[in-house]
Design a protein around this motif. Structure first.
Motif, PDB file in Angstrom:
ATOM      1  N   GLU A  84      -6.314   5.385   2.188  1.00  0.00           N
ATOM      2  CA  GLU A  84      -5.094   5.412   0.827  1.00  0.00           C
ATOM      3  C   GLU A  84      -4.237   6.467   0.532  1.00  0.00           C
ATOM      4  OE1 GLU A  84      -8.805   5.905  -0.947  1.00  0.00           O
ATOM      5  OE2 GLU A  84      -8.661   4.897   0.113  1.00  0.00           O
ATOM      6  N   LYS A  85      -4.929   7.386   0.940  1.00  0.00           N
ATOM      7  CA  LYS A  85      -3.996   8.745  -0.427  1.00  0.00           C
ATOM      8  C   LYS A  85      -2.449   9.557   0.155  1.00  0.00           C
ATOM      9  CE  LYS A  85      -8.759  11.284  -2.397  1.00  0.00           C
ATOM     10  NZ  LYS A  85      -9.502  10.094  -2.116  1.00  0.00           N
ATOM     11  N   LEU A  86      -2.581   8.675   1.635  1.00  0.00           N
ATOM     12  CA  LEU A  86      -1.716   8.866   2.270  1.00  0.00           C
ATOM     13  C   LEU A  86      -0.320   8.184   1.947  1.00  0.00           C
ATOM     14  CD1 LEU A  86      -0.660  10.821   5.000  1.00  0.00           C
ATOM     15  CD2 LEU A  86      -0.904   8.361   6.267  1.00  0.00           C
ATOM     16  N   LEU A  87      -0.719   6.946   1.422  1.00  0.00           N
ATOM     17  CA  LEU A  87       0.379   6.479   0.752  1.00  0.00           C
ATOM     18  C   LEU A  87       1.180   6.971  -0.076  1.00  0.00           C
ATOM     19  CD1 LEU A  87      -1.247   2.899   1.034  1.00  0.00           C
ATOM     20  CD2 LEU A  87       0.326   3.970   2.645  1.00  0.00           C
ATOM     21  N   GLY A  88       0.417   7.975  -0.872  1.00  0.00           N
ATOM     22  CA  GLY A  88       1.063   8.398  -1.743  1.00  0.00           C
ATOM     23  C   GLY A  88       2.143   9.211  -1.620  1.00  0.00           C
ATOM     24  N   GLU A 100      12.046   2.512   7.299  1.00  0.00           N
ATOM     25  CA  GLU A 100      11.973   1.120   6.806  1.00  0.00           C
ATOM     26  C   GLU A 100      11.125   1.597   5.593  1.00  0.00           C
ATOM     27  OE1 GLU A 100      11.875  -1.806   7.891  1.00  0.00           O
ATOM     28  OE2 GLU A 100      12.424  -1.673  10.008  1.00  0.00           O
ATOM     29  N   PRO A 101      12.103   0.857   4.456  1.00  0.00           N
ATOM     30  CA  PRO A 101      12.222   1.346   2.581  1.00  0.00           C
ATOM     31  C   PRO A 101      10.517   0.758   2.261  1.00  0.00           C
ATOM     32  CG  PRO A 101      13.705  -0.231   3.158  1.00  0.00           C
ATOM     33  CD  PRO A 101      13.203  -0.004   4.724  1.00  0.00           C
ATOM     34  N   CYS A 122       0.378   7.663  -8.101  1.00  0.00           N
ATOM     35  CA  CYS A 122       1.827   8.161  -8.386  1.00  0.00           C
ATOM     36  C   CYS A 122       2.100   8.326  -9.317  1.00  0.00           C
ATOM     37  CB  CYS A 122       2.208   7.006  -6.968  1.00  0.00           C
ATOM     38  SG  CYS A 122       1.033   7.158  -5.620  1.00  0.00           S
ATOM     39  N   GLN A 123       2.899   8.936  -9.913  1.00  0.00           N
ATOM     40  CA  GLN A 123       3.690  10.229 -10.482  1.00  0.00           C
ATOM     41  C   GLN A 123       5.323   9.871  -9.889  1.00  0.00           C
ATOM     42  OE1 GLN A 123       2.732  10.348 -13.851  1.00  0.00           O
ATOM     43  NE2 GLN A 123       0.348   9.757 -12.810  1.00  0.00           N
ATOM     44  N   ALA A 124       4.872  10.006  -9.218  1.00  0.00           N
ATOM     45  CA  ALA A 124       7.144  10.220  -8.477  1.00  0.00           C
ATOM     46  C   ALA A 124       7.387   8.665  -8.384  1.00  0.00           C
ATOM     47  CB  ALA A 124       7.140  10.477  -6.854  1.00  0.00           C
ATOM     48  N   ALA A 125       8.918   8.571  -8.921  1.00  0.00           N
ATOM     49  CA  ALA A 125       9.097   7.202  -8.941  1.00  0.00           C
ATOM     50  C   ALA A 125       9.709   7.223  -7.483  1.00  0.00           C
ATOM     51  CB  ALA A 125      10.574   7.292 -10.050  1.00  0.00           C
ATOM     52  N   GLY A 126       9.685   5.917  -6.935  1.00  0.00           N
ATOM     53  CA  GLY A 126       9.650   5.347  -5.480  1.00  0.00           C
ATOM     54  C   GLY A 126       8.590   5.082  -4.928  1.00  0.00           C
ATOM     55  N   LYS A 128       6.232   3.333  -5.582  1.00  0.00           N
ATOM     56  CA  LYS A 128       5.092   1.839  -5.691  1.00  0.00           C
ATOM     57  C   LYS A 128       6.227   1.434  -5.100  1.00  0.00           C
ATOM     58  CE  LYS A 128       4.030   2.509  -9.992  1.00  0.00           C
ATOM     59  NZ  LYS A 128       3.884   1.299 -11.382  1.00  0.00           N
ATOM     60  N   GLU A 129       7.319   1.199  -5.120  1.00  0.00           N
ATOM     61  CA  GLU A 129       7.765   0.497  -4.422  1.00  0.00           C
ATOM     62  C   GLU A 129       8.297   0.356  -2.886  1.00  0.00           C
ATOM     63  OE1 GLU A 129       8.855   1.670  -9.013  1.00  0.00           O
ATOM     64  OE2 GLU A 129       8.673   2.624  -6.873  1.00  0.00           O
TER      65      GLU A 129
END
Length: 276
Positions: A84-88, A100-101, A122-126, A128-129
């Motif tokens: 799951e760390k890759l999704l960061g 794909e956004p 995750c700290q970076a905005a965008g 989680k979205e």
């Protein structure tokens, strides 16, 4: 439907990281189809089943654009099937101008917990979205673009609902992806009754060994599934039976491929593409 086998090994891979058995030594020497990373399957470049620790490198090796993947189905939470760390790194300044956004991810409660915990951290905005997680349940059918995907129970991973997946597309093609599991449950056979499978992808952790394992299969068990599906009319002479999730110590590629061929099945390898 194009199936790309990004990985075809069991949890330890082939060769095993610390293993010096004859099969692992031979795999290091010969390379090629003897080498197996952790199992995962890409369907038509936009649907991925499992996201293990080699996902990044395999995407580079095989020229796969991960930002094109829109749907991610996870079989269970074990680390060889979910990194799951890759999704960061999906979104924000880590992943710019993605095709794909949003990535739509599906899995059981433990999978959802791991993915959501990672995204919340995750700290970076965008970040989680850029990923939308949905928990699925046995025999639930989900619409994912051109696909209908049904989560079926796997006999694996005590303590969580592990899944295998039935993937059906709008062109009428149907694939059963059944790795990291023992034999199919009677409820699964009942659910599949009346359907026609173009391809059955089966766990073959045990290779040609004449042993029994509740949570995995070998060619002997694969043959049982093949005969049962054929007898029920769910599969026929045109159905491809593909064997994956191979453990070390079960024989090399050539040996297992010959054993599978004698049973009317095919042994897959890392990087193999199959058109169904």
């Amino acid at each position: 439907m194009i199936l790309t086998f990004m990985g075809t090994g069991a949890s330890e891979g082939v060769p095993g990281a610390f293993c010096q058995c004859p099969d692992c030594m031979e795999a290091r020497k010969l390379g090629g189809r003897e080498l197996r990373s952790r199992s995962q399957l890409l369907v038509n470049r936009d649907l991925l089943i499992d996201m293990g620790p080699e996902t990044y490198w395999k995407s580079v090796l095989y020229g796969i654009e991960l930002s094109r993947v829109k749907y991610l189905f996870i079989t269970h939470s074990h680390c060889d099937h979910l990194e799951e760390k890759l999704l960061g790194f999906r979104g924000a300044w880590f992943g710019r101008e993605m095709i794909e956004p949003v990535l739509y991810a599906y899995g059981n409660e433990k999978v959802a917990q791991k993915i959501c915990t990672r995204l919340e951290g995750c700290q970076a905005a965008g970040i989680k979205e850029a990923c939308c997680m949905q928990t699925v349940h046995p025999f639930e059918t989900l619409q994912a673009g051109n696909y209908s995907v049904t989560a079926l129970p796997a006999i694996h991973a005590p303590g969580e609902e592990a899944f295998i997946y039935l993937i059906e597309d709008k062109e009428g093609k149907s694939v059963l992806y059944a790795t990291d599991t023992g034999n199919l449950t009677e409820d699964t056979y009942a659910f599949l009754n009346g359907k026609h499978l173009n391809c059955v992808i089966m766990d073959c952790t045990l290779g040609a060994k004449n042993v029994t394992d509740t949570y995995h299969m070998g060619l002997r068990d694969n043959r049982v599934i093949q005969e049962r599906l054929n007898s029920m009319g769910i599969a026929d002479a045109n159905t491809r039976f593909l064997c994956t999730h191979i453990s070390h110590g079960t024989g090399g590629y050539r040996y297992l491929a010959e054993c599978a061929e004698r049973l009317g099945m095919e042994l897959v390898w890392d990087g193999m593409e199959a058109e169904i």
